[in-house]
Design an enzyme around this catalytic site. Sequence first.
Site, mmCIF file in Angstrom:
data_model
loop_
_atom_site.group_PDB
_atom_site.id
_atom_site.type_symbol
_atom_site.label_atom_id
_atom_site.label_comp_id
_atom_site.label_asym_id
_atom_site.label_seq_id
_atom_site.Cartn_x
_atom_site.Cartn_y
_atom_site.Cartn_z
ATOM 1 N N LYS A 232 -5.897 7.728 -2.381
ATOM 2 C CA LYS A 232 -5.470 6.676 -1.456
ATOM 3 C C LYS A 232 -6.407 5.466 -1.380
ATOM 4 O O LYS A 232 -6.012 4.411 -0.864
ATOM 5 C CB LYS A 232 -5.342 7.260 -0.032
ATOM 6 C CG LYS A 232 -4.190 8.218 0.123
ATOM 7 C CD LYS A 232 -2.886 7.460 0.300
ATOM 8 C CE LYS A 232 -1.673 8.312 0.066
ATOM 9 N NZ LYS A 232 -1.021 8.124 -1.222
ATOM 10 N N TYR B 180 -3.297 19.320 -9.681
ATOM 11 C CA TYR B 180 -4.268 19.648 -8.643
ATOM 12 C C TYR B 180 -4.368 21.162 -8.599
ATOM 13 O O TYR B 180 -3.392 21.832 -8.257
ATOM 14 C CB TYR B 180 -3.802 19.123 -7.283
ATOM 15 C CG TYR B 180 -3.879 17.617 -7.129
ATOM 16 C CD1 TYR B 180 -2.881 16.789 -7.624
ATOM 17 C CD2 TYR B 180 -4.951 17.025 -6.471
ATOM 18 C CE1 TYR B 180 -2.946 15.407 -7.480
ATOM 19 C CE2 TYR B 180 -5.029 15.639 -6.313
ATOM 20 C CZ TYR B 180 -4.032 14.847 -6.817
ATOM 21 O OH TYR B 180 -4.105 13.482 -6.661
ATOM 22 N N PRO C 88 -11.241 11.576 -2.316
ATOM 23 C CA PRO C 88 -10.312 11.130 -3.354
ATOM 24 C C PRO C 88 -9.091 12.025 -3.574
ATOM 25 O O PRO C 88 -8.197 11.661 -4.327
ATOM 26 C CB PRO C 88 -11.185 11.109 -4.618
ATOM 27 C CG PRO C 88 -12.310 12.043 -4.332
ATOM 28 C CD PRO C 88 -12.544 11.984 -2.866
ATOM 29 N N HIS D 37 4.707 8.103 -13.051
ATOM 30 C CA HIS D 37 4.836 9.547 -12.841
ATOM 31 C C HIS D 37 5.773 9.822 -11.665
ATOM 32 O O HIS D 37 5.582 9.267 -10.591
ATOM 33 C CB HIS D 37 3.479 10.185 -12.527
ATOM 34 C CG HIS D 37 2.563 10.263 -13.717
ATOM 35 N ND1 HIS D 37 1.381 10.954 -13.691
ATOM 36 C CD2 HIS D 37 2.666 9.750 -14.971
ATOM 37 C CE1 HIS D 37 0.788 10.870 -14.878
ATOM 38 N NE2 HIS D 37 1.549 10.127 -15.659
ATOM 39 N N TYR E 247 2.194 10.975 -0.657
ATOM 40 C CA TYR E 247 1.544 10.744 -1.955
ATOM 41 C C TYR E 247 2.022 9.439 -2.587
ATOM 42 O O TYR E 247 1.212 8.663 -3.103
ATOM 43 C CB TYR E 247 1.779 11.931 -2.895
ATOM 44 C CG TYR E 247 0.763 11.974 -4.009
ATOM 45 C CD1 TYR E 247 -0.409 12.726 -3.893
ATOM 46 C CD2 TYR E 247 0.943 11.216 -5.170
ATOM 47 C CE1 TYR E 247 -1.358 12.731 -4.890
ATOM 48 C CE2 TYR E 247 -0.012 11.214 -6.175
ATOM 49 C CZ TYR E 247 -1.154 11.975 -6.033
ATOM 50 O OH TYR E 247 -2.105 11.959 -7.028
#
Length: 381
Positions: free
Chosen positions: A287, A190, A283, A57, A375
Site C-alpha cells: 500500500k 504470499y 509492506p 494481475h 488489495y
Amino acid sequence: MLSHLLHLQGIDSVVVESRSRKYTEERVRAGVLEQGTADLLTETGVGARMKREGMVHYGVELRFGGCGHRIDFKDLANGRAIFVYPQNKVVADLFDARLAANGRIFVEAADVSVHDFGDASAQTRPKIRFRANGQPQEVECDFIAGCDGFHGVCRPSIPAGALTVFERIYPFGWLGILAEAPPSAEELIYAYHERGFALLSMRSPEISRLYIQCAPDEDISQWPDDRIWRELHIRLATADGKWKLTEGPILQKGVTGMRSFVVEPMQYGKLFLAGDAAHIVPPTGAKGLNLAASDVLVLSRALKEFYASGRKDLIESYSKTCLRRIWKAQRFSWWMTSMLHRFDTDNGFDQRRQLAELDYVTSSRAAAQSLAENYVGLPME
Ligand code: PHB
C-alpha cells in the site's frame, strides 16, 4: 507526482530533491500499483510505459499448509486489477514529464530546511532553503508539500507538540532479493510457513523479487545466496512437490524493518505532509506507494480549488480527508502482516488462529471479497 498534477491545473511548483536523478531512478522500491493509482497515471498522461511494460494481475495466491489458494480480483473486486510496475520507473516517467514541460527540479539539494510556514493566515511566505549546484538557494512559495519520506526534514520541522504519533513496530523484518530469474508464477504468492513468511513477486518477465521474513536487525552477511534460495524453496514449497522455484543470479539484496506509523494531523499552517513523511505501512499489503499517490491527489484538488475560487475548506480538511483512507490501509496492512508472519512470542494459539484465518479467507466469499477490495484499493478519495 504532485508537481505533475499541479502543472495540469496550471499551478506552478518547484521540486527540491536531495538525491540524484540516477539514484531515484535506480533505487529498488515498491512494485504494486492499485487500479486507482494506475488509472491516475494513465489519465494524467504518464501511463504509456506502464501500459507497455507493466503486468496486469487479476489475482494473488495465498499459500499455506503446502497448498495455494487464489484470490480472484476479477470475480471478487468488480473486474479491478493491480499493476506490477516498479516505483522507480514511475519516478523516471514523472521526471520525464516534468522536464518535458519545463518543470523546475533541483536535484542533489543539500542542507534543506523549511521556514515561515507555521501560520496559515500570516502574510509572510514560506521558504525552502538549500544548497544546489554549489550555491545557496531560497525558494519562496505559498505552500510547502513535505513529500520527503520518513527521514525527511519536513515532519521534524513541525513543533513536536503539534503532532501525535501512532506507531507499531513489528518484531521482524523482510530480507528481499532481486534476481535475474523469470518469475516462477504468473501472480504474486504470499506464503505462510512455520519458519516464517515468504513472498514471491516480480519486476518484469525476466526479473523476480522475493522476500523472506527475518529478524528486524538481520545480518545480511549471514545470508549467502545459496542460503536465501534454500529458505525460499522450503517456505514456498507445495505439498505435492510439483511447484518449482526458478533460481538465478541475485542482483541485489537487503533487509527492511517493518512498522506501522501515522502522524496526525498531516498539516501545520502552510506545510502539508504526504506519503511516507506522514505514514508508513508494513509492506505486506503493498500500500505504501498507493497511499502517497492518493495523498497528493487530495492535495492537488484542494490547491486547485484554492487558486480557482479562494476557497480554503478543502485545504483545511486535507489531513482529515487523507486520514480516513490511510487508517483503512493501515488496518489492512496490519491485518495481512498479522495473518501471514510468524511471531516469536507465540505459544501455538496464534498459529492455529492464523491458519483458521487463512482457511476462512480462502473459503468464504465474503472474507475473500474483503481482502480483494482492499488489495486492489479502496476509492482514492
Ligand atoms: C514487491 O514486489 O516489492 C512487493 C509486492 C507485494 C508486497 C510487497 C512488496 O506486498
